[in-house]
Design a protein around this motif. Structure first.
Motif, PDB file in Angstrom:
ATOM      1  N   PRO A 161     -54.582  95.513 -17.971  1.00 19.41           N
ATOM      2  CA  PRO A 161     -55.097  96.705 -18.660  1.00 19.41           C
ATOM      3  C   PRO A 161     -54.510  97.991 -18.080  1.00 19.41           C
ATOM      4  O   PRO A 161     -53.908  97.988 -17.004  1.00 19.41           O
ATOM      5  N   ILE A 162     -54.687  99.070 -18.818  1.00 15.80           N
ATOM      6  CA  ILE A 162     -54.250 100.380 -18.348  1.00 15.80           C
ATOM      7  C   ILE A 162     -54.990 100.730 -17.055  1.00 15.80           C
ATOM      8  O   ILE A 162     -56.170 100.421 -16.901  1.00 15.80           O
ATOM      9  N   SER A 163     -54.281 101.335 -16.132  1.00 15.88           N
ATOM     10  CA  SER A 163     -54.894 101.724 -14.863  1.00 15.88           C
ATOM     11  C   SER A 163     -54.087 102.865 -14.266  1.00 15.88           C
ATOM     12  O   SER A 163     -52.997 102.648 -13.729  1.00 15.88           O
ATOM     13  N   GLY A 164     -54.595 104.083 -14.370  1.00 11.34           N
ATOM     14  CA  GLY A 164     -53.877 105.235 -13.831  1.00 11.34           C
ATOM     15  C   GLY A 164     -52.547 105.423 -14.536  1.00 11.34           C
ATOM     16  O   GLY A 164     -52.476 105.464 -15.749  1.00 11.34           O
ATOM     17  N   GLY A 165     -51.468 105.496 -13.774  1.00 11.88           N
ATOM     18  CA  GLY A 165     -50.129 105.600 -14.341  1.00 11.88           C
ATOM     19  C   GLY A 165     -49.291 104.431 -13.873  1.00 11.88           C
ATOM     20  O   GLY A 165     -49.533 103.864 -12.810  1.00 11.88           O
ATOM     21  N   GLY A 170     -42.584  96.756 -15.443  1.00 10.07           N
ATOM     22  CA  GLY A 170     -43.286  96.218 -16.598  1.00 10.07           C
ATOM     23  C   GLY A 170     -42.636  96.616 -17.913  1.00 10.07           C
ATOM     24  O   GLY A 170     -41.734  97.454 -17.953  1.00 10.07           O
ATOM     25  N   VAL A 171     -43.096  96.007 -18.980  1.00 14.11           N
ATOM     26  CA  VAL A 171     -42.619  96.337 -20.326  1.00 14.11           C
ATOM     27  C   VAL A 171     -43.183  97.686 -20.742  1.00 14.11           C
ATOM     28  O   VAL A 171     -42.475  98.530 -21.286  1.00 14.11           O
ATOM     29  N   VAL A 172     -44.461  97.887 -20.470  1.00 11.02           N
ATOM     30  CA  VAL A 172     -45.148  99.128 -20.841  1.00 11.02           C
ATOM     31  C   VAL A 172     -45.283 100.010 -19.603  1.00 11.02           C
ATOM     32  O   VAL A 172     -45.926  99.639 -18.632  1.00 11.02           O
ATOM     33  N   ARG A 173     -44.652 101.191 -19.662  1.00 10.49           N
ATOM     34  CA  ARG A 173     -44.719 102.133 -18.541  1.00 10.49           C
ATOM     35  C   ARG A 173     -45.217 103.465 -19.090  1.00 10.49           C
ATOM     36  O   ARG A 173     -44.821 103.876 -20.183  1.00 10.49           O
ATOM     37  N   TYR A 174     -46.057 104.126 -18.340  1.00 10.27           N
ATOM     38  CA  TYR A 174     -46.694 105.338 -18.860  1.00 10.27           C
ATOM     39  C   TYR A 174     -47.067 106.276 -17.729  1.00 10.27           C
ATOM     40  O   TYR A 174     -47.192 105.873 -16.573  1.00 10.27           O
TER      41      TYR A 174
END
Length: 202
Positions: A161-165, A170-174
């Motif tokens: 799951p989303i957690s901070g930044g 990974g595939v999904v980076r934010y």
């Protein structure tokens, strides 16, 4: 004392309210998942198309920023613009040759509204697409991504799951910008891109 008929009515409305809340929550999750999948699939297609264009025209994959494709592509346009618009943004003297190569065009696969300043925006699943990069790592970047969509994408493609930044792996980076908006990148496995590119040669 509450009459039996009134109690049944109250119980019915409470049950209906709970059912509607659950339905709306489920619909929200389904919508967020659909957006995440649309973003991922568009990213994979756009990067595969860019690889095909770059390979065919012998362009370095890393030349994705605006003006890097000039003089073939009009000034101010990037590899993402070329993938989306195709021959429409190629300079007139190269346009016929480019069209004859039957290069991919993705203009029908996203929504392109004007923002408040009259500038075009690329929208995929309701989320704004910013740019693509290729070469060392292949990715597409989106801005103002709702946290629920990031969470669904992260669960789908990284199983966490989303957690901070998360902008290092990974595939999904934010990451969260100073104004509170999230910017998110979909980093695509090179094998997946290569498999899509192979369809042009097969």
């Amino acid at each position: 004392m509450i009459k039996s008929k009134n109690l049944k009515t109250i119980v019915f409305f409470i049950g209906l309210s709970i059912a509607m809340s659950a339905y709306l929550a489920l619909m929200g999750k389904s919508s967020n998942r659909a957006t995440a999948v649309a973003m991922h699939d568009f990213t994979l297609n756009a990067l595969s198309n860019w690889h095909h264009i770059a390979d065919t025209l012998n362009i370095p994959l890393s030349n994705t920023k605006p003006d890097m494709l000039h003089p073939v592509v009009r000034k101010g346009f990037s590899a993402l613009d070329l993938v989306i618009y195709g021959h429409e943004i190629v300079e007139p003297e190269y346009q016929k040759y480019y069209q004859e190569l039957s290069m991919p065009q993705m203009i029908g696969q996203l929504f392109i509204p004007n923002d408040e300043n009259g500038k075009l925006r690329y929208m995929v699943g309701g989320v704004q697409l910013l740019s693509i990069q290729a070469g060392k790592e292949d990715a597409a970047f989106f801005i103002d991504v709702p946290t629920q969509v990031i969470n669904e994408a992260s669960l789908l493609y990284d199983s966490i799951p989303i957690s901070g930044g998360r902008d290092g792996s990974g595939v999904v980076r934010y990451d969260r910008l100073d104004d509170g908006r999230y910017v998110m990148g979909f980093f695509i496995n090179q094998t997946n891109v290569d498999n899509r590119v192979a369809k042009y040669d097969g």
